[in-house]
Design an enzyme around this catalytic site. Structure first.
Site, PDB file in Angstrom:
ATOM      1  N   LYS A 162      26.804  40.077  72.162  1.00 44.80           N
ATOM      2  CA  LYS A 162      27.079  38.861  72.930  1.00 44.80           C
ATOM      3  C   LYS A 162      28.393  38.249  72.500  1.00 44.80           C
ATOM      4  O   LYS A 162      28.623  38.137  71.307  1.00 44.80           O
ATOM      5  CB  LYS A 162      25.930  37.872  72.681  1.00 44.80           C
ATOM      6  N   LYS A 200      26.676  38.737  67.438  1.00 49.55           N
ATOM      7  CA  LYS A 200      26.974  37.542  68.225  1.00 49.55           C
ATOM      8  C   LYS A 200      28.264  36.928  67.704  1.00 49.55           C
ATOM      9  O   LYS A 200      28.365  36.560  66.537  1.00 49.55           O
ATOM     10  CB  LYS A 200      25.819  36.549  68.105  1.00 49.55           C
TER      11      LYS A 200
END
Ligand code: PBG
Length: 328
Positions: free
Chosen positions: A254, A201
């Site tokens: 992400k 992330k």
């Protein structure tokens, strides 16, 4: 590729298989399915509440009853999974709303599972929506304290499982969270609840609209001491390897669009399901350009989702799930 088997022009003409729609459809290598999609829901306290997020047209903060109705619509469209984000009425330093027995997400899980047990309920495990300072953990000496935060994350994950969550999705980026969460789930007989980790992330500008939706913008500073640096790819593989060593079931990359190379590398290097989060900013960009008539919104959306799948994602978390499902 075997050159002896590959004649070249004019014997070979690659355009032959693009001649008409039937041919193109038959030989398309990647296709989207409604089974790929997870739709995010933002849950607020109250009754019959549905408030549109300014930077995300058609995406709403919803009270639990409205979210349950939304799930009916999703199931009718063929979308069988949601990921929940909670906006508590009160926030504090330690994000206690995240692990409160009657917290907003705990109520939402129970409400949805009561009406639609077949709906796959994934919960985002993080503290940023619940802390007064908006950071993803407890703040000590000018930074988020890793190990103190782990203590709270495991409480949050356990309370989600106890409320009936089907999959736990930690998005905090603390070191060691997967092992700790797996351990507490197993100790409490939730051995069959999978963990989908936001493994790679990145600290990204593309989360802007989400922070409006979840009311979770950091009140000072940024998330760069815990979320990843945009320039790094090897480090993403180390993050994923760590999560695998700690018992993760599904790894996530992400954002998606600016990190398609990371999705592909994760798929190639690890033998594990990969999820991609097509984040709020990616949604807002296409919606805004579409609304202005600058791009064909539907085509751009489908092309983007297809690119995420082609890169190697098995699961796509996307605000476009409903729009795309209508076209599949
Ligand atoms: C919580 C979390 C965020 C997103 C998902 N979980 C925000 C953040 O890290 O700041 C972003 C999702 C999106 O932009 O759609 N930590």
């Amino acid at each position: 590729m075997n050159e002896y088997l590959s004649p070249s022009f004019p014997t070979m003409r690659l355009r032959r298989l693009r001649k008409n729609a039937a041919l193109r459809n038959m030989f398309r290598e990647t296709s989207l399915s409604k089974n790929d999609f997870v739709f995010p829901l933002f849950i607020v306290e109250g009754n019959n509440k549905k408030k549109e997020i300014a930077s995300m047209p058609n995406i709403f903060q919803m009270s639990v009853d409205a979210a349950v109705r939304e799930c009916e619509e999703l199931l009718n469209l063929g979308i069988k999974a949601v990921i929940l984000f909670g906006i508590p009425e009160r926030k504090d330093e330690k994000g206690s709303g995240a692990y409160a027995e009657n917290g907003i997400i705990q109520k939402a899980i129970k409400g949805i599972k009561r009406s639609f047990p077949e709906m796959l309920v994934i919960t985002d495990v993080c503290l940023c929506e619940y802390t007064s300072h908006g950071h993803c953990g407890v703040f000590e000496n000018g930074d988020v304290a890793n190990d103190a935060t782990l203590e709270l994350l495991v409480k949050e994950a356990l309370s989600h499982a106890q409320s009936g969550a089907d999959i736990i999705a930690p998005s905090d980026m603390m070191d060691g969270r997967i092992g700790k969460i797996r351990q507490i789930l197993d100790e409490n007989n939730f051995t069959d609840v999978p963990i989908m980790a936001y493994s790679a992330k990145y600290a990204s500008a593309f989360y802007g609209p989400f922070r409006e939706a979840a009311e979770s913008a950091p009140q000072f500073g940024d998330r760069k001491s815990y979320q990843m640096d945009a320039g790094n790819s090897d480090e993403a593989m180390r993050e994923i390897a760590q999560d695998i060593a700690e018992g993760v079931d599904i790894v996530m990359v992400k954002p998606a669009l600016a990190y398609l190379d990371i999705i592909r590398r994760a798929k190639d290097e690890f033998n594990l399901p990969v999820a991609a989060y097509n984040v709020s900013g990616e949604y807002a960009m296409i919606k805004a350009a579409g609304a202005n008539g600058w791009i064909d919104e539907e085509r751009a959306m489908m092309e983007m989702l297809l690119s995420i799948k082609r890169a190697g994602a098995d699961v796509i978390i996307t605000y476009f799930a409903k729009d795309a499902a209508r076209l599949i």
